[in-house]
Write a protein that holds these residues in place. Structure first.
Motif, PDB file in Angstrom:
ATOM      1  N   LEU A 446       1.000  -1.318  -0.046  1.00 23.66           N
ATOM      2  CA  LEU A 446      -0.081  -0.027   0.044  1.00 23.66           C
ATOM      3  C   LEU A 446       0.786   1.244   0.108  1.00 23.66           C
ATOM      4  O   LEU A 446       2.037   1.255   0.334  1.00 23.66           O
ATOM      5  N   PRO A 447       0.214   2.306  -0.592  1.00 26.93           N
ATOM      6  CA  PRO A 447       1.169   3.669  -0.550  1.00 26.93           C
ATOM      7  C   PRO A 447       1.616   4.079   0.623  1.00 26.93           C
ATOM      8  O   PRO A 447       2.562   4.945   0.628  1.00 26.93           O
ATOM      9  N   GLY A 448       0.989   3.854   1.684  1.00 25.20           N
ATOM     10  CA  GLY A 448       1.168   4.304   3.154  1.00 25.20           C
ATOM     11  C   GLY A 448       2.386   3.663   3.911  1.00 25.20           C
ATOM     12  O   GLY A 448       2.667   4.022   5.045  1.00 25.20           O
ATOM     13  N   TYR A 449       2.859   2.575   3.513  1.00 25.60           N
ATOM     14  CA  TYR A 449       3.455   1.611   4.149  1.00 25.60           C
ATOM     15  C   TYR A 449       4.889   2.309   4.560  1.00 25.60           C
ATOM     16  O   TYR A 449       5.501   2.528   5.722  1.00 25.60           O
ATOM     17  N   GLY A 450       5.630   2.780   3.453  1.00 23.03           N
ATOM     18  CA  GLY A 450       7.020   3.365   3.573  1.00 23.03           C
ATOM     19  C   GLY A 450       6.879   4.313   4.615  1.00 23.03           C
ATOM     20  O   GLY A 450       7.696   4.379   5.508  1.00 23.03           O
ATOM     21  N   SER A 451       6.450   5.478   4.135  1.00 23.44           N
ATOM     22  CA  SER A 451       6.125   6.569   5.091  1.00 23.44           C
ATOM     23  C   SER A 451       5.592   6.419   6.291  1.00 23.44           C
ATOM     24  O   SER A 451       6.177   7.068   7.239  1.00 23.44           O
ATOM     25  N   GLY A 452       4.783   5.556   6.446  1.00 24.58           N
ATOM     26  CA  GLY A 452       4.187   4.996   7.689  1.00 24.58           C
ATOM     27  C   GLY A 452       5.219   4.671   8.564  1.00 24.58           C
ATOM     28  O   GLY A 452       5.132   4.979   9.801  1.00 24.58           O
ATOM     29  N   ARG A 453       5.967   3.840   8.291  1.00 25.93           N
ATOM     30  CA  ARG A 453       7.104   3.020   8.843  1.00 25.93           C
ATOM     31  C   ARG A 453       8.125   4.046   9.392  1.00 25.93           C
ATOM     32  O   ARG A 453       8.613   4.204  10.618  1.00 25.93           O
ATOM     33  N   VAL A 454       8.364   4.913   8.412  1.00 22.79           N
ATOM     34  CA  VAL A 454       9.464   5.923   8.878  1.00 22.79           C
ATOM     35  C   VAL A 454       8.659   6.897   9.915  1.00 22.79           C
ATOM     36  O   VAL A 454       9.629   7.409  10.538  1.00 22.79           O
ATOM     37  N   LEU A 455       7.650   7.256   9.773  1.00 25.32           N
ATOM     38  CA  LEU A 455       6.984   7.976  10.796  1.00 25.32           C
ATOM     39  C   LEU A 455       6.897   7.425  12.023  1.00 25.32           C
ATOM     40  O   LEU A 455       7.320   8.167  13.194  1.00 25.32           O
ATOM     41  N   ILE A 456       6.623   6.251  12.220  1.00 26.94           N
ATOM     42  CA  ILE A 456       6.568   5.421  13.611  1.00 26.94           C
ATOM     43  C   ILE A 456       7.991   5.376  14.148  1.00 26.94           C
ATOM     44  O   ILE A 456       8.225   5.393  15.362  1.00 26.94           O
ATOM     45  N   ASP A 457       8.897   5.064  13.414  1.00 23.67           N
ATOM     46  CA  ASP A 457      10.326   4.769  13.575  1.00 23.67           C
ATOM     47  C   ASP A 457      10.788   6.262  14.091  1.00 23.67           C
ATOM     48  O   ASP A 457      11.372   6.325  15.221  1.00 23.67           O
ATOM     49  N   ALA A 458      10.275   7.363  13.748  1.00 23.08           N
ATOM     50  CA  ALA A 458      10.748   8.770  14.147  1.00 23.08           C
ATOM     51  C   ALA A 458       9.992   9.115  15.320  1.00 23.08           C
ATOM     52  O   ALA A 458      10.509   9.702  16.372  1.00 23.08           O
ATOM     53  N   ALA A 459       8.783   8.643  15.303  1.00 27.08           N
ATOM     54  CA  ALA A 459       7.911   8.923  16.725  1.00 27.08           C
ATOM     55  C   ALA A 459       8.482   8.252  18.222  1.00 27.08           C
ATOM     56  O   ALA A 459       8.293   8.675  19.129  1.00 27.08           O
ATOM     57  N   LEU A 460       9.066   7.229  17.864  1.00 21.62           N
ATOM     58  CA  LEU A 460       9.176   6.093  18.829  1.00 21.62           C
ATOM     59  C   LEU A 460      10.517   5.947  19.150  1.00 21.62           C
ATOM     60  O   LEU A 460      11.236   5.457  20.602  1.00 21.62           O
TER      61      LEU A 460
END
Length: 514
Positions: A446-460
């Motif tokens: 899905l299109p949100g997978y890559g950017s979503g994982r980067v966002l979670i990594d940066a958040a936590l």
């Protein structure tokens, strides 16, 4: 006469086959895919969860479709309806035909949602209650669509308002949260939901939950009738300022787009206000408990405990960003399509024209991102803010380009419904760390997978361990840009002039955008 008008209105509504397909497909996909994750969300947020939420998804889908269908029916036919009244048609017949058309479309979507619910989980022990509740959902939202249509002319603003009201009604309603919150009792489907899922409120008074649900339904029908009657009255149309002349290529195209966007002050207010309210309300209703998230740190995959109130705001922001960016992309391209064809005829370079349109899409996406992150920063502290901001921008640009593709492919109504469905299922369900510790394998596509994982990594986490997902996100962005360029060149190309006499004027393209 009323029956004839209704038949004509329905024919016009389904003239584009994809619209009819989407009216059925969206509620089916929503019920089948979203029912279980939403039930899990309800349990996480303190609601009843389980079958109650899955039953309510049929009503939610039918209501949203009804509101969107009536909004566009009212806005698209406003001038034609006034001409019919001027020609001698009784207003009561016109209003009855419009109401019958909207109700037919709403019942079609409700039927599709109920069939999907029956196949997914069954209709429970009281199928009549489920069917009646779903129809009441559709009727109540049947009034919300024309009410917004009468007040808001711009389709971007109107769509965002419908989506905003729907989100507030659903996500802060009695089955996704606590049923006894006094503030949520004013939501339009509060009592309908409680009666539909057989969850007595205890605050229905003498009327009871069914009595209040029927009262809301009757009031909605009355309001819809009143609004449609008022909008069909004849009055002098307002003159719109003519567009400015354009000669310079890229600079003029961007300046023209900014000038047009600047006139739409309501849009910018909505792009700021909607994510602010969405994030703050989400945080305010978060239960006080822990959740488990899967993160990568120093090359290892770890299960990390997180306090839910501390991270909920940070995980809700990308949903608001992706949804609004998609709508901006849809309408930026559709609203400018006929003008772009005229500019192409006048010699405007396609590359400069595309760059100017994408600049406006990017601007709208960045405004939404800035508003979301500004309020998110007050309730959430990311471990690495620069990367968190960059990931949010990546989500916004990705979904803005998806909106650019959806508009020409599906038109206004179909594009809006798909624009609602895709980011909701992707960012709100499959990529959400609130529902599962890590996305399922199929969601990696899905299109949100890559950017979503980067966002979670940066958040936590303080370090960066998501190089692979980052490359996937960049590849999505590049591929969507190429696809948008190809589709834009085709949709903005001048209409072919065939069999035209030498002195015959070229046909207008003003009505080509749907």
């Amino acid at each position: 006469m009323t029956v004839l008008l209704t038949r004509r209105f329905l024919t016009d509504a389904v003239r584009t086959p994809v619209n009819l397909l989407v009216l059925v497909l969206v509620p089916v996909v929503f019920v089948v895919v979203a029912s279980r994750p939403l039930a899990d969300t309800a349990e996480l947020l303190g609601g009843p969860g389980g079958p109650a939420v899955q039953t309510a998804t049929a009503g939610w889908a039918a209501g949203f479709i009804a509101a969107i269908a009536m909004y566009f029916q009212l806005r698209a036919a406003r001038a034609a309806d006034r001409r019919l009244v001027l020609a001698g048609l009784a207003p009561v017949r016109l209003v009855a035909a419009r109401m019958a058309t909207g109700l037919t479309l709403a019942l079609l979507s409700a039927a599709a949602a109920l069939v999907a619910l029956a196949a997914r989980t069954g209709l429970g022990d009281a199928p009549g209650r489920v069917v009646a509740g779903t129809v009441m959902y559709a009727v109540i939202y049947l009034a919300i669509g024309p009410l917004i249509g009468a007040l808001v002319a711009n389709p971007v603003n109107g769509t965002v308002l419908v989506l905003f009201l729907w989100i507030i009604d659903v996500f802060f309603g009695p089955v996704l949260g606590a049923a006894d919150r006094p503030l949520t009792r004013v939501l339009p489907t509060h009592f309908v939901t409680l009666w539909m899922v057989d969850l007595p409120s205890g605050h229905g008074g003498r009327l009871g939950d069914l009595g209040w649900a029927l009262t809301w339904t009757a009031a909605a029908l009355t309001a819809a009738w009143t609004v449609i009657t008022a909008t069909s009255r004849t009055r002098h149309a307002r003159r719109r300022a003519p567009p400015g002349s354009v000669r310079a290529q890229l600079a003029a195209g961007v300046r023209m787009g900014l000038r047009e966007a600047g006139r739409n002050r309501v849009l910018w207010a909505l792009l700021i206000a909607v994510p602010v309210v969405f994030v703050l309300l989400a945080v305010a209703t978060t239960p006080q408990e822990n959740t488990t998230l899967t993160v990568r740190e120093n090359g290892s995959t770890l299960d990390q405990q997180a306090w839910l109130p501390d991270i909920h705001g940070g995980t809700m922001a990308p949903i608001a960003i992706g949804s609004l960016a998609t709508l901006v992309g849809v309408f930026t391209v559709l609203d400018a399509r006929s003008g772009d064809r005229r500019l192409s005829l006048a010699g405007f370079r396609p590359t400069a024209l595309l760059a100017s349109r994408l600049s406006i899409v990017a601007l709208g996406a960045l405004v939404t991102t800035a508003a979301s992150l500004s309020v998110t920063a007050t309730v959430f502290d990311a471990r690495n803010w620069p990367r968190y901001i960059a990931a949010s921008v990546l989500i916004a640009l990705t979904y803005g380009l998806i909106g650019v593709l959806l508009g020409p492919l599906f038109g206004r109504v179909g594009g809006i419904l798909i624009a609602f469905l895709v980011p909701f299922l992707d960012l709100g369900i499959e990529q959400s760390p609130m529902l599962r510790s890590a996305p399922p394998d199929w969601a990696h596509a899905l299109p949100g997978y890559g950017s979503g994982r980067v966002l979670i990594d940066a958040a936590l986490t303080p370090g960066f361990d998501e190089t692979g997902p980052l490359l996937i996100a960049v590849a999505w962005l590049a591929g969507l840009t190429l696809a948008a360029a190809a589709l834009f060149h085709r949709s903005a190309a001048p209409v072919a002039l065939k069999n035209r006499a030498p002195n015959e004027p070229a046909p207008s393209t003003a009505g080509t955008a749907r």
